[in-house]
Design an enzyme around this catalytic site. Sequence first.
Site, PDB file in Angstrom:
ATOM      1  N   HIS A 181      22.628   9.286 -35.900  1.00 39.43           N
ATOM      2  CA  HIS A 181      23.812  10.057 -36.292  1.00 39.43           C
ATOM      3  C   HIS A 181      24.339  10.878 -35.125  1.00 39.43           C
ATOM      4  O   HIS A 181      25.094  11.836 -35.332  1.00 39.43           O
ATOM      5  CB  HIS A 181      23.468  10.940 -37.488  1.00 39.43           C
ATOM      6  CG  HIS A 181      23.076  10.114 -38.679  1.00 39.43           C
ATOM      7  ND1 HIS A 181      23.989   9.624 -39.581  1.00 39.43           N
ATOM      8  CD2 HIS A 181      21.872   9.623 -39.072  1.00 39.43           C
ATOM      9  CE1 HIS A 181      23.365   8.898 -40.495  1.00 39.43           C
ATOM     10  NE2 HIS A 181      22.070   8.878 -40.201  1.00 39.43           N
ATOM     11  N   GLU A 186       7.484  30.543 -13.082  1.00 41.94           N
ATOM     12  CA  GLU A 186       7.764  30.671 -14.521  1.00 41.94           C
ATOM     13  C   GLU A 186       6.521  31.148 -15.265  1.00 41.94           C
ATOM     14  O   GLU A 186       6.573  32.070 -16.091  1.00 41.94           O
ATOM     15  CB  GLU A 186       8.187  29.309 -15.101  1.00 41.94           C
ATOM     16  CG  GLU A 186       9.534  28.801 -14.643  1.00 41.94           C
ATOM     17  CD  GLU A 186       9.459  27.941 -13.383  1.00 41.94           C
ATOM     18  OE1 GLU A 186       8.510  28.120 -12.573  1.00 41.94           O
ATOM     19  OE2 GLU A 186      10.352  27.106 -13.201  1.00 41.94           O
ATOM     20  N   LYS A 231      -2.054  24.633 -12.943  1.00 42.47           N
ATOM     21  CA  LYS A 231      -2.932  23.992 -11.966  1.00 42.47           C
ATOM     22  C   LYS A 231      -3.020  24.844 -10.697  1.00 42.47           C
ATOM     23  O   LYS A 231      -4.096  25.108 -10.183  1.00 42.47           O
ATOM     24  CB  LYS A 231      -2.406  22.590 -11.657  1.00 42.47           C
ATOM     25  CG  LYS A 231      -3.237  21.824 -10.669  1.00 42.47           C
ATOM     26  CD  LYS A 231      -2.756  20.395 -10.524  1.00 42.47           C
ATOM     27  CE  LYS A 231      -3.475  19.734  -9.347  1.00 42.47           C
ATOM     28  NZ  LYS A 231      -3.073  18.359  -9.125  1.00 42.47           N
ATOM     29  N   LYS A 289      13.000  25.296  -5.690  1.00 40.04           N
ATOM     30  CA  LYS A 289      12.135  26.488  -5.732  1.00 40.04           C
ATOM     31  C   LYS A 289      12.333  27.315  -4.458  1.00 40.04           C
ATOM     32  O   LYS A 289      12.419  28.540  -4.490  1.00 40.04           O
ATOM     33  CB  LYS A 289      10.661  26.078  -5.802  1.00 40.04           C
ATOM     34  CG  LYS A 289      10.214  25.436  -7.093  1.00 40.04           C
ATOM     35  CD  LYS A 289       8.690  25.200  -7.023  1.00 40.04           C
ATOM     36  CE  LYS A 289       8.209  24.231  -8.073  1.00 40.04           C
ATOM     37  NZ  LYS A 289       6.815  23.830  -7.893  1.00 40.04           N
ATOM     38  N   GLY A 330      -0.891  17.127 -12.329  1.00 35.85           N
ATOM     39  CA  GLY A 330      -0.412  17.979 -13.422  1.00 35.85           C
ATOM     40  C   GLY A 330       0.066  17.171 -14.621  1.00 35.85           C
ATOM     41  O   GLY A 330      -0.291  17.454 -15.769  1.00 35.85           O
ATOM     42  N   ARG A 331       0.885  16.143 -14.375  1.00 36.01           N
ATOM     43  CA  ARG A 331       1.452  15.387 -15.510  1.00 36.01           C
ATOM     44  C   ARG A 331       0.466  14.373 -16.084  1.00 36.01           C
ATOM     45  O   ARG A 331       0.809  13.651 -17.019  1.00 36.01           O
ATOM     46  CB  ARG A 331       2.763  14.724 -15.092  1.00 36.01           C
ATOM     47  CG  ARG A 331       2.699  13.887 -13.834  1.00 36.01           C
ATOM     48  CD  ARG A 331       4.105  13.530 -13.335  1.00 36.01           C
ATOM     49  NE  ARG A 331       4.063  12.855 -12.042  1.00 36.01           N
ATOM     50  CZ  ARG A 331       4.035  13.467 -10.867  1.00 36.01           C
ATOM     51  NH1 ARG A 331       4.043  14.800 -10.804  1.00 36.01           N
ATOM     52  NH2 ARG A 331       4.013  12.789  -9.739  1.00 36.01           N
ATOM     53  N   GLU A 357       9.230  12.185 -12.853  1.00 32.25           N
ATOM     54  CA  GLU A 357       8.617  12.938 -11.751  1.00 32.25           C
ATOM     55  C   GLU A 357       7.711  12.015 -10.939  1.00 32.25           C
ATOM     56  O   GLU A 357       7.508  12.216  -9.743  1.00 32.25           O
ATOM     57  CB  GLU A 357       7.835  14.147 -12.285  1.00 32.25           C
ATOM     58  CG  GLU A 357       7.495  15.174 -11.211  1.00 32.25           C
ATOM     59  CD  GLU A 357       7.006  16.510 -11.766  1.00 32.25           C
ATOM     60  OE1 GLU A 357       7.823  17.422 -11.981  1.00 32.25           O
ATOM     61  OE2 GLU A 357       5.781  16.641 -11.982  1.00 32.25           O
TER      62      GLU A 357
END
Length: 532
Positions: free
Chosen positions: A372, A201, A195, A498, A255-256, A341
Amino acid sequence: MNLATTPAWASLARHAEALQERHLRDLFAADAERFTRFSLHEEGFLLDYSKQRITAEIMASLHQLWHAASVPGWIARMRNGEPINHTENRAVLHCALREPNPRPEVVAALARMERFCNDIHHGRWRGASGETIRHIVNIGIGGSDLGPRMATLALAAHRLPGVDVRYVSNLDAAHLAAVLAEIDPARTLFIIASKTFSTQETMQNAASARAWLTAALGEAAVARHFVAVSTNLAAVAAFGIDPAHTFEFWDWVGGRFSLWSAIGLPLALAIGMDKFKRLLAGAAAMDAHFFDTPVERNLPAILALIELWNTDFLGAETRALLPYSQSLELLPRYLQQLEMESNGKRVDRAGQAVPCPTAPILWGEAGTNGQHAFYQLLHQGGRLIPCEFIALIEPDFTLPGHHEKLLAHCFAQSEALMRGKTLAEATAELVAAASPAPTFLAPYKVFPGNQPSTTLLLPRLDPYTLGQLVALYEHKVFTLGALWNLNSFDQWGVEYGKQLASRLLPMLEGCAPVAGLDSSTAGLIAACRDSA
Ligand code: F6P
């Protein structure tokens, strides 16, 4: 509005106190209609919340909170495009991306996506050496990764043949290197999805992918092997991606919440644009349900109110999300961003402390794998952990003998969590099995039960129902934000790390002295530098 000062809140506090004496198995025994009373058949979904620790009075008080917090008013503000993301002064209009009659810029963006998908699928878009594209690598992180990644796996049964879609997000070179080792540069298209087009990253992975590609095919190949999805067109151009190959979205899409925008491009390439539009249609159907259905029958509202009840009145600190569908394996990870978030915040819209706990920790794993691994703790660990089961009535992959067993496990787990097993029952079972030591073993075989759960049954998993499912959770998040009086649409909590990382980087690179740090951080940096 501080809900904690309302009569409904006070009444819920009293109910929570009284409920301590009542076990879920007794609530079921006392009411043969409990399932009917506390389940909803809406939009083709069945939501069974009868195994939650609730009564009709509790639900009535929870419904009152919906009105006290003016959730319908917040919905209207969102839909009117008011800047309800007030700390960033932005509207919140992801629903506008899937409206049946979207605004012109959305229509144009969808048309561009469609043309591009068709060009790739029909071999009209080719790589620099003239080969057709086989590998699509989406480079993005957070909201620019989790949604399309989750949906690509969820719709595995609906993927087009011949298109291989992969996702790279982690800054650790291991992620990109593993993908690059398996693909052919001449047949690879990279989608750089960000965005802001500034996330470290993504920018690092994009630069490394570009270096890998140009080493194989030359600098001029970038134009045929890189496209971008972003709101920041200037930064995309500066990276060297042709504006003609850039898919735009807008700052009114968080963004999400961006799966529905061009961020969904890798998914559209995987399943085709017709199915991507079915995803949008499913989400639009859930929007209409959320906007127009009274709270008593409103699926996102009920999920939200139950989460508030478990969190703020029963003291649950986590919620386990347990999809009995391998295809939904990534749903817990996707919802971790969407829910935590959005609502993992302690300051309200007025900058004051929220007077109660907010978003619980969400975790989970696909059933039956989780059985399990960690279900032991759910059953006998002694902690309150509300569970959310998701299952499909019709399987998306059919092999004889699998699906009924899978469903049997799913329903058995929620039954066991609810019912538990008393000492007397455990002893009787051991005696009936001729155990040599029933008294010794029985305490280990006691299950306290009373562990609340919800089960969501989907008719099937396809683009439409997945769109419904994701929109259901988006609106649940929205509702909780309104109830807690939070801004669900900013994410200041990810900024500090950050900021500090950019201060530490030159120290790790040896370009700045290791100074002004606590002894732990300085010691860790020194250990890396000493061994470099
Ligand atoms: O994690 C913080 C965050 O800003 C998320 O909200 C977002 O989805 C992610 O980073 C990626 O951001 P971008 O799409 O701008 O690269």
